[in-house]
Motif scaffolding. Structure first.
Motif, PDB file in Angstrom:
ATOM      1  N   MET A  11       8.692   3.075  14.774  1.00  0.00           N
ATOM      2  CA  MET A  11       8.689   1.655  14.440  1.00  0.00           C
ATOM      3  C   MET A  11       7.436   1.185  13.704  1.00  0.00           C
ATOM      4  O   MET A  11       7.389   0.059  13.212  1.00  0.00           O
ATOM      5  N   LYS A  12       6.397   2.028  13.655  1.00  0.00           N
ATOM      6  CA  LYS A  12       5.142   1.653  12.974  1.00  0.00           C
ATOM      7  C   LYS A  12       4.558   0.368  13.576  1.00  0.00           C
ATOM      8  O   LYS A  12       4.372  -0.638  12.891  1.00  0.00           O
ATOM      9  N   VAL A  13       4.253   0.423  14.866  1.00  0.00           N
ATOM     10  CA  VAL A  13       3.814  -0.777  15.587  1.00  0.00           C
ATOM     11  C   VAL A  13       2.302  -0.982  15.561  1.00  0.00           C
ATOM     12  O   VAL A  13       1.820  -2.049  15.952  1.00  0.00           O
ATOM     13  N   THR A  14       1.535  -0.005  15.102  1.00  0.00           N
ATOM     14  CA  THR A  14       0.078  -0.090  15.213  1.00  0.00           C
ATOM     15  C   THR A  14      -0.548  -0.888  14.069  1.00  0.00           C
ATOM     16  O   THR A  14       0.043  -1.053  13.002  1.00  0.00           O
ATOM     17  N   ALA A  15      -1.760  -1.353  14.306  1.00  0.00           N
ATOM     18  CA  ALA A  15      -2.481  -2.121  13.287  1.00  0.00           C
ATOM     19  C   ALA A  15      -2.687  -1.292  12.025  1.00  0.00           C
ATOM     20  O   ALA A  15      -2.597  -1.809  10.904  1.00  0.00           O
ATOM     21  N   GLN A  16      -2.964  -0.011  12.204  1.00  0.00           N
ATOM     22  CA  GLN A  16      -3.236   0.866  11.063  1.00  0.00           C
ATOM     23  C   GLN A  16      -1.986   1.017  10.187  1.00  0.00           C
ATOM     24  O   GLN A  16      -2.064   0.933   8.952  1.00  0.00           O
ATOM     25  N   ASP A  17      -0.823   1.213  10.820  1.00  0.00           N
ATOM     26  CA  ASP A  17       0.430   1.324  10.061  1.00  0.00           C
ATOM     27  C   ASP A  17       0.774   0.001   9.380  1.00  0.00           C
ATOM     28  O   ASP A  17       1.179  -0.027   8.213  1.00  0.00           O
ATOM     29  N   LEU A  18       0.613  -1.093  10.101  1.00  0.00           N
ATOM     30  CA  LEU A  18       0.994  -2.401   9.561  1.00  0.00           C
ATOM     31  C   LEU A  18       0.069  -2.855   8.438  1.00  0.00           C
ATOM     32  O   LEU A  18       0.497  -3.564   7.522  1.00  0.00           O
ATOM     33  N   LYS A  19      -1.177  -2.439   8.494  1.00  0.00           N
ATOM     34  CA  LYS A  19      -2.101  -2.746   7.392  1.00  0.00           C
ATOM     35  C   LYS A  19      -1.656  -2.007   6.130  1.00  0.00           C
ATOM     36  O   LYS A  19      -1.655  -2.578   5.026  1.00  0.00           O
ATOM     37  N   ARG A  20      -1.275  -0.746   6.288  1.00  0.00           N
ATOM     38  CA  ARG A  20      -0.795   0.018   5.123  1.00  0.00           C
ATOM     39  C   ARG A  20       0.482  -0.580   4.546  1.00  0.00           C
ATOM     40  O   ARG A  20       0.693  -0.550   3.329  1.00  0.00           O
ATOM     41  N   LEU A  21       1.320  -1.133   5.410  1.00  0.00           N
ATOM     42  CA  LEU A  21       2.586  -1.719   4.961  1.00  0.00           C
ATOM     43  C   LEU A  21       2.435  -3.142   4.430  1.00  0.00           C
ATOM     44  O   LEU A  21       3.384  -3.714   3.903  1.00  0.00           O
ATOM     45  N   GLY A  22       1.252  -3.725   4.599  1.00  0.00           N
ATOM     46  CA  GLY A  22       1.019  -5.077   4.107  1.00  0.00           C
ATOM     47  C   GLY A  22       1.524  -6.175   5.022  1.00  0.00           C
ATOM     48  O   GLY A  22       1.583  -7.343   4.624  1.00  0.00           O
ATOM     49  N   VAL A  23       1.867  -5.829   6.261  1.00  0.00           N
ATOM     50  CA  VAL A  23       2.345  -6.828   7.212  1.00  0.00           C
ATOM     51  C   VAL A  23       1.179  -7.648   7.760  1.00  0.00           C
ATOM     52  O   VAL A  23       1.315  -8.843   8.031  1.00  0.00           O
ATOM     53  N   ILE A  24       0.030  -6.999   7.950  1.00  0.00           N
ATOM     54  CA  ILE A  24      -1.181  -7.716   8.365  1.00  0.00           C
ATOM     55  C   ILE A  24      -2.234  -7.551   7.267  1.00  0.00           C
ATOM     56  O   ILE A  24      -2.107  -6.691   6.389  1.00  0.00           O
ATOM     57  N   ASP A  25      -3.275  -8.377   7.354  1.00  0.00           N
ATOM     58  CA  ASP A  25      -4.287  -8.385   6.302  1.00  0.00           C
ATOM     59  C   ASP A  25      -5.606  -7.732   6.701  1.00  0.00           C
ATOM     60  O   ASP A  25      -6.349  -7.269   5.842  1.00  0.00           O
TER      61      ASP A  25
END
Length: 314
Positions: free
Chosen positions: A247-261
């Protein structure tokens, strides 16, 4: 007494041994300072190694740690002159979502966030951070108030999800979440959201649809819990670790996906090991983000939000 997670057991054993040696040192004339220093260094190295290679499922466990800082801790250590505002002016005052006027390092803001509680009694009172419709309607009211007075909005997200009880559905849970998300997107003032623990489902998105989204290093953010996802895909929650990875739930994954800044670093061993340091780290990041947004007009801010979410869709 510190609570240890399952994967932290080797560190727990070392720290227990260190505590025992310290207690024995008071009644013994033998100098054990060298042994203590060696064990403390070994414990620190082991902790660094563990937290340097956490799996998504382990990060989920860290994000749920009961000793992580909650909204009450942020009010105490990050905000000054916090003035809580209660009620949705329609039904009740939901204690799972707290908000009010506050000062953030000399800057007037509207602070809103989930509160899980820190013991059995307070967890029940705050419904484990699971907001009901009146909580999200209260958040809307406070956001509209912030817009009226030109105050930046800071939201601290930490929920496993909105409350799923039948009474919440009867009072319009889905509509309340949708309206809160709409209120975020339409705010004429800067909004900075921070995922500080769990960011679960629409209950998190309703307070995190901002132009800038920050996330603690070991927080998680997802549309459904790993256990819920595993129960759907594998018909058992035993595959939660596989679901968390997929699911890519971590901050590191979500930063790469552009979901968080932006990822906000935590003290070694997680925010629960040093709450003041973790809170200070987030405070500095929030102040920096708010200062960067203050000079922008309402149309620019709304366009920033529109662009970031359209970019995700693309």
């Amino acid at each position: 007494m510190r609570s240890f997670l399952e994967f932290e057991k080797p560190v727990a054993q070392l720290e227990t041994r260190i505590a025992e040696l310290r207690d024995a040192a008071g009644d013994d004339e033998v100098d054990i300072s060298d042994e203590l220093e060696r064990l403390e260094a070994k414990s620190a190295d082991m902790l660094a190694s563990l937290y340097g290679s956490l799996t998504p499922w382990q990060k989920t466990q860290v994000a749920r740690h009961p000793e992580r800082p909650h909204f009450a801790d942020f009010v105490e250590h990050m905000f000054d002159e916090f003035l809580p505002l209660g009620g949705d002016r329609a039904f009740a005052d939901d204690q799972a979502i707290i908000g009010g006027f506050a000062m953030l390092d000399g800057r007037r803001v509207m602070a809103i966030g989930h509160e899980k509680g820190n013991d059995t009694q307070s967890r029940i009172r705050h419904n484990f951070g699971m907001g009901k419709p009146e909580g999200y309607r209260k958040a809307i009211r406070l956001m509209e108030l912030a817009g009226r007075f030109g105050l930046p909005v800071v939201t601290l997200v930490d929920t496993s999800g909105a409350f799923p009880g039948i009474e919440a559905e009867e009072r319009g849970q889905a509509e309340a979440i949708a309206r809160a998300t709409e209120a975020c997107l339409g705010l004429p003032v800067p909004m900075v959201a921070a995922i500080v623990g769990e960011g679960g489902s629409g209950g998190a998105v309703a307070l995190a649809s901002a132009e800038r989204v920050l996330m603690f290093e070991h927080a998680v953010y997802s549309v459904i819990s790993p256990e819920g996802c595993a129960s759907i895909l594998w018909r058992t929650a035993d595959n939660a670790s596989d679901a968390a990875a997929a699911m890519k739930v971590t901050a590191q994954d979500l930063k790469r996906l552009g979901v968080i800044d932006r990822i906000v670093p935590e003290p070694m061993g997680g925010a629960h090991r040093d709450k003041p340091a973790a809170i200070a780290s987030l405070k500095a990041a929030l102040v920096e983000e708010i200062d960067a947004l203050r000079a922008k007009d309402a149309d620019t801010i709304r366009k920033m939000r529109e662009d970031r979410f359209l970019q995700m869709a693309g």
